[in-house]
Design a protein around this motif. Structure first.
Motif, PDB file in Angstrom:
ATOM      1  N   ALA A   1       0.863  -1.174   0.000  1.00 53.67           N
ATOM      2  CA  ALA A   1       0.000   0.000   0.000  1.00 53.67           C
ATOM      3  C   ALA A   1       0.904   1.230   0.000  1.00 53.67           C
ATOM      4  O   ALA A   1       2.020   1.180   0.533  1.00 53.67           O
ATOM      5  CB  ALA A   1      -0.891  -0.001   1.237  1.00 53.67           C
ATOM      6  N   PRO A   2       0.458   2.335  -0.588  1.00 59.05           N
ATOM      7  CA  PRO A   2       1.285   3.545  -0.604  1.00 59.05           C
ATOM      8  C   PRO A   2       1.766   3.972   0.786  1.00 59.05           C
ATOM      9  O   PRO A   2       2.902   4.403   0.933  1.00 59.05           O
ATOM     10  CB  PRO A   2       0.369   4.597  -1.234  1.00 59.05           C
ATOM     11  N   ALA A   3       0.937   3.817   1.802  1.00 57.17           N
ATOM     12  CA  ALA A   3       1.335   4.200   3.162  1.00 57.17           C
ATOM     13  C   ALA A   3       2.495   3.342   3.670  1.00 57.17           C
ATOM     14  O   ALA A   3       3.385   3.839   4.354  1.00 57.17           O
ATOM     15  CB  ALA A   3       0.144   4.094   4.107  1.00 57.17           C
ATOM     16  N   GLU A   4       2.498   2.039   3.328  1.00 59.64           N
ATOM     17  CA  GLU A   4       3.595   1.161   3.734  1.00 59.64           C
ATOM     18  C   GLU A   4       4.885   1.509   2.995  1.00 59.64           C
ATOM     19  O   GLU A   4       5.964   1.489   3.565  1.00 59.64           O
ATOM     20  CB  GLU A   4       3.254  -0.300   3.447  1.00 59.64           C
ATOM     21  N   ALA A   5       4.775   1.827   1.717  1.00 57.96           N
ATOM     22  CA  ALA A   5       5.947   2.117   0.896  1.00 57.96           C
ATOM     23  C   ALA A   5       6.528   3.496   1.179  1.00 57.96           C
ATOM     24  O   ALA A   5       7.675   3.762   0.818  1.00 57.96           O
ATOM     25  CB  ALA A   5       5.578   1.995  -0.580  1.00 57.96           C
ATOM     26  N   ALA A   6       5.778   4.357   1.832  1.00 61.02           N
ATOM     27  CA  ALA A   6       6.251   5.717   2.100  1.00 61.02           C
ATOM     28  C   ALA A   6       7.529   5.744   2.928  1.00 61.02           C
ATOM     29  O   ALA A   6       8.323   6.676   2.836  1.00 61.02           O
ATOM     30  CB  ALA A   6       5.161   6.527   2.794  1.00 61.02           C
ATOM     31  N   ALA A   7       7.768   4.719   3.725  1.00 62.14           N
ATOM     32  CA  ALA A   7       8.957   4.654   4.572  1.00 62.14           C
ATOM     33  C   ALA A   7      10.176   4.117   3.819  1.00 62.14           C
ATOM     34  O   ALA A   7      11.264   4.045   4.380  1.00 62.14           O
ATOM     35  CB  ALA A   7       8.681   3.787   5.795  1.00 62.14           C
ATOM     36  N   LEU A   8      10.013   3.727   2.551  1.00 63.15           N
ATOM     37  CA  LEU A   8      11.097   3.123   1.783  1.00 63.15           C
ATOM     38  C   LEU A   8      11.672   4.106   0.770  1.00 63.15           C
ATOM     39  O   LEU A   8      10.979   5.010   0.314  1.00 63.15           O
ATOM     40  CB  LEU A   8      10.584   1.883   1.046  1.00 63.15           C
ATOM     41  N   ALA A   9      12.953   3.894   0.406  1.00 67.72           N
ATOM     42  CA  ALA A   9      13.612   4.736  -0.594  1.00 67.72           C
ATOM     43  C   ALA A   9      14.593   3.889  -1.392  1.00 67.72           C
ATOM     44  O   ALA A   9      15.114   2.879  -0.893  1.00 67.72           O
ATOM     45  CB  ALA A   9      14.347   5.884   0.092  1.00 67.72           C
ATOM     46  N   ILE A  10      14.878   4.288  -2.622  1.00 66.38           N
ATOM     47  CA  ILE A  10      15.844   3.588  -3.463  1.00 66.38           C
ATOM     48  C   ILE A  10      17.200   3.553  -2.738  1.00 66.38           C
ATOM     49  O   ILE A  10      17.646   4.557  -2.197  1.00 66.38           O
ATOM     50  CB  ILE A  10      15.991   4.300  -4.826  1.00 66.38           C
ATOM     51  N   GLY A  11      17.830   2.385  -2.732  1.00 66.46           N
ATOM     52  CA  GLY A  11      19.122   2.214  -2.097  1.00 66.46           C
ATOM     53  C   GLY A  11      19.062   1.860  -0.620  1.00 66.46           C
ATOM     54  O   GLY A  11      20.073   1.526  -0.010  1.00 66.46           O
ATOM     55  N   GLN A  12      17.883   1.942  -0.039  1.00 68.39           N
ATOM     56  CA  GLN A  12      17.719   1.682   1.392  1.00 68.39           C
ATOM     57  C   GLN A  12      17.843   0.196   1.705  1.00 68.39           C
ATOM     58  O   GLN A  12      17.253  -0.636   1.032  1.00 68.39           O
ATOM     59  CB  GLN A  12      16.350   2.184   1.834  1.00 68.39           C
ATOM     60  N   PRO A  13      18.590  -0.161   2.765  1.00 67.40           N
ATOM     61  CA  PRO A  13      18.595  -1.555   3.205  1.00 67.40           C
ATOM     62  C   PRO A  13      17.284  -1.865   3.919  1.00 67.40           C
ATOM     63  O   PRO A  13      16.749  -1.019   4.641  1.00 67.40           O
ATOM     64  CB  PRO A  13      19.778  -1.634   4.170  1.00 67.40           C
ATOM     65  N   VAL A  14      16.764  -3.074   3.683  1.00 65.74           N
ATOM     66  CA  VAL A  14      15.497  -3.484   4.290  1.00 65.74           C
ATOM     67  C   VAL A  14      15.578  -4.931   4.754  1.00 65.74           C
ATOM     68  O   VAL A  14      16.409  -5.700   4.278  1.00 65.74           O
ATOM     69  CB  VAL A  14      14.313  -3.338   3.301  1.00 65.74           C
ATOM     70  N   ASP A  15      14.707  -5.273   5.686  1.00 63.94           N
ATOM     71  CA  ASP A  15      14.488  -6.657   6.069  1.00 63.94           C
ATOM     72  C   ASP A  15      13.320  -7.181   5.255  1.00 63.94           C
ATOM     73  O   ASP A  15      12.342  -6.460   5.031  1.00 63.94           O
ATOM     74  CB  ASP A  15      14.154  -6.771   7.558  1.00 63.94           C
ATOM     75  N   VAL A  16      13.407  -8.419   4.816  1.00 63.37           N
ATOM     76  CA  VAL A  16      12.356  -9.046   4.025  1.00 63.37           C
ATOM     77  C   VAL A  16      11.561  -9.972   4.930  1.00 63.37           C
ATOM     78  O   VAL A  16      12.133 -10.780   5.655  1.00 63.37           O
ATOM     79  CB  VAL A  16      12.946  -9.846   2.848  1.00 63.37           C
ATOM     80  N   ALA A  17      10.248  -9.856   4.892  1.00 61.64           N
ATOM     81  CA  ALA A  17       9.377 -10.717   5.694  1.00 61.64           C
ATOM     82  C   ALA A  17       8.295 -11.318   4.797  1.00 61.64           C
ATOM     83  O   ALA A  17       7.836 -10.676   3.854  1.00 61.64           O
ATOM     84  CB  ALA A  17       8.737  -9.917   6.824  1.00 61.64           C
ATOM     85  N   PHE A  18       7.917 -12.539   5.112  1.00 62.98           N
ATOM     86  CA  PHE A  18       6.804 -13.183   4.424  1.00 62.98           C
ATOM     87  C   PHE A  18       6.259 -14.259   5.334  1.00 62.98           C
ATOM     88  O   PHE A  18       6.912 -14.686   6.282  1.00 62.98           O
ATOM     89  CB  PHE A  18       7.227 -13.768   3.069  1.00 62.98           C
ATOM     90  N   MET A  19       5.052 -14.704   5.036  1.00 62.17           N
ATOM     91  CA  MET A  19       4.424 -15.756   5.821  1.00 62.17           C
ATOM     92  C   MET A  19       4.757 -17.103   5.187  1.00 62.17           C
ATOM     93  O   MET A  19       4.381 -17.341   4.034  1.00 62.17           O
ATOM     94  CB  MET A  19       2.920 -15.545   5.869  1.00 62.17           C
ATOM     95  N   PRO A  20       5.470 -17.978   5.894  1.00 59.87           N
ATOM     96  CA  PRO A  20       5.828 -19.275   5.316  1.00 59.87           C
ATOM     97  C   PRO A  20       4.619 -20.064   4.799  1.00 59.87           C
ATOM     98  O   PRO A  20       4.727 -20.775   3.815  1.00 59.87           O
ATOM     99  CB  PRO A  20       6.505 -20.019   6.468  1.00 59.87           C
ATOM    100  N   GLU A  21       3.474 -19.878   5.451  1.00 65.04           N
ATOM    101  CA  GLU A  21       2.293 -20.624   5.007  1.00 65.04           C
ATOM    102  C   GLU A  21       1.783 -20.169   3.644  1.00 65.04           C
ATOM    103  O   GLU A  21       0.983 -20.850   3.018  1.00 65.04           O
ATOM    104  CB  GLU A  21       1.181 -20.550   6.055  1.00 65.04           C
TER     105      GLU A  21
END
Length: 100
Positions: free
Chosen positions: A52-72
Motif C-alpha cells: 500500500a502507498p502508506a507502507e511504501a512511504a517509509a522506503l527509498a531507493i538504495g535503502q537496506p530493508v528486512d524481508v518478511a513473508f508468511m511461510p504458510e
C-alpha cells in the motif's frame, strides 16, 4: 528447491535484526499500490513486493530493508518446476532446514 512467494505476501521493513536482508532497487507507484523491487544481499536475486502507498512511504531507493513473508503462503518447487510442498507445516519445516 526453489521458493516462490506472491508479491502481495512479501513485506519490506526498515533494516534491523532481520535474517533476510535486501536493498531497495526500484519502486513503481501505481496509485492504489506500489511495486517494490529489492535485491537480496545473500544471493543477489530480486524480491518483489506489492505494498500500500502508506507502507511504501517509509522506503527509498538504495535503502537496506528486512524481508518478511508468511511461510504458510510460500510454495516450494523442485528443479524441474514441480511443486514439492503444499502444506504450511511442510514448507515451514523445509525452510527451517535451509535457514537453521
Amino acid at each position: 528447491v526453489k521458493l516462490a512467494i506472491r508479491p502481495e505476501f512479501v513485506r519490506f521493513h526498515t533494516a534491523g535484526a532481520g535474517r533476510l536482508t535486501a536493498r531497495v532497487e526500484r519502486m513503481e507507484f501505481l496509485g492504489s499500490e506500489v511495486i517494490v523491487h529489492a535485491r537480496l544481499d545473500a544471493i543477489g536475486e530480486v524480491v518483489t513486493a506489492k505494498s500500500a502507498p502508506a507502507e511504501a512511504a517509509a522506503l527509498a531507493i538504495g535503502q537496506p530493508v528486512d524481508v518478511a513473508f508468511m511461510p504458510e503462503r510460500a510454495m516450494l518447487f523442485d528443479g524441474e518446476g514441480t511443486r514439492v510442498a503444499a502444506e504450511p507445516i511442510a514448507i515451514a519445516a523445509t525452510l527451517e532446514k535451509v535457514h537453521g
